[in-house]
Motif scaffolding. Structure first.
Motif, PDB file in Angstrom:
ATOM      1  N   LYS A 164       0.815  -1.221   0.000  1.00 18.99           N
ATOM      2  CA  LYS A 164       0.000   0.000   0.000  1.00 18.99           C
ATOM      3  C   LYS A 164       0.845   1.265   0.000  1.00 18.99           C
ATOM      4  O   LYS A 164       0.356   2.334  -0.309  1.00 18.99           O
ATOM      5  N   GLY A 165       2.119   1.147   0.340  1.00 19.25           N
ATOM      6  CA  GLY A 165       3.020   2.306   0.340  1.00 19.25           C
ATOM      7  C   GLY A 165       3.368   2.784  -1.049  1.00 19.25           C
ATOM      8  O   GLY A 165       3.780   3.915  -1.240  1.00 19.25           O
ATOM      9  N   GLY A 166       3.216   1.908  -2.058  1.00 19.02           N
ATOM     10  CA  GLY A 166       3.463   2.299  -3.434  1.00 19.02           C
ATOM     11  C   GLY A 166       4.811   1.842  -3.959  1.00 19.02           C
ATOM     12  O   GLY A 166       5.482   0.989  -3.385  1.00 19.02           O
ATOM     13  N   TRP A 167       5.211   2.436  -5.074  1.00 10.75           N
ATOM     14  CA  TRP A 167       6.460   2.129  -5.755  1.00 10.75           C
ATOM     15  C   TRP A 167       7.539   3.114  -5.341  1.00 10.75           C
ATOM     16  O   TRP A 167       7.304   4.314  -5.277  1.00 10.75           O
ATOM     17  N   TYR A 168       8.719   2.590  -5.095  1.00 15.72           N
ATOM     18  CA  TYR A 168       9.873   3.410  -4.734  1.00 15.72           C
ATOM     19  C   TYR A 168      11.039   3.072  -5.658  1.00 15.72           C
ATOM     20  O   TYR A 168      11.143   1.952  -6.154  1.00 15.72           O
ATOM     21  N   TYR A 169      11.917   4.041  -5.846  1.00 24.56           N
ATOM     22  CA  TYR A 169      13.185   3.814  -6.510  1.00 24.56           C
ATOM     23  C   TYR A 169      14.279   3.958  -5.463  1.00 24.56           C
ATOM     24  O   TYR A 169      14.317   4.962  -4.751  1.00 24.56           O
ATOM     25  N   HIS A 170      15.129   2.968  -5.357  1.00 27.59           N
ATOM     26  CA  HIS A 170      16.313   3.050  -4.505  1.00 27.59           C
ATOM     27  C   HIS A 170      17.523   3.187  -5.418  1.00 27.59           C
ATOM     28  O   HIS A 170      17.646   2.464  -6.406  1.00 27.59           O
TER      29      HIS A 170
END
Length: 153
Positions: free
Chosen positions: A39-45
């Motif tokens: 539910k936090g969504g998509w992230y780029y690391h």
């Protein structure tokens, strides 16, 4: 990806009155990982380098939240990392991108804490890029800057 990060860093530098050698500038994107956090969504690391006073390369970890189906992005973490010390646990990166360095304090970044969500993409950029790559990246940079200048956020 480097251009997106630089655009977000330009905004960060402006908001924090960072100028000259104190400003964050991407020299190289060393590695990139896309992470889904339920539910936090998509992230780029990412791990990026920047030169500081005296010409020393420093490694830093930016995390970007992808919003509105990728049309907007927000910098959620920007942290200098020391490769010998910092290596926080990120479930989104550790399965496929073991070279990615995270802040040791996992509370500093939002994505990658859920062990049930697999990573999606890992990219390690080659040192020699193909001919014409710079022109394509310049056009992409102009498009991204235009989007951020005309964004309502």
């Amino acid at each position: 990806m480097g251009l997106l990060i630089q655009a977000l860093l330009d905004k960060y530098n402006e908001e924090n009155n960072l100028l000259g050698d104190d400003a964050y500038n991407v020299e190289n994107v060393v590695s990139f990982q896309e992470v889904y956090e339920g539910k936090g969504g998509w992230y780029y690391h990412l791990n990026c380098t920047r030169k500081t006073k005296g010409g020393v390369d420093n490694l830093f970890f930016p995390e970007v939240l992808r919003m509105n189906r990728g049309l907007q992005s927000k910098l959620t973490c920007l942290h200098m990392v020391k490769p010998a010390v910092d290596n926080g646990t990120c479930y989104g990166c550790k399965k496929t991108n073991v070279s990615m360095k995270h802040p040791i304090d996992a509370g500093k970044y939002k994505g990658g804490h859920d062990p049930l969500w697999p990573p999606r993409l890992c990219v390690v950029l080659p040192p020699d890029l193909p001919e014409g790559f710079d022109a394509k990246m310049k056009a992409m940079e102009e498009r991204i800057r235009y989007q951020f200048q005309n964004c309502c956020c």
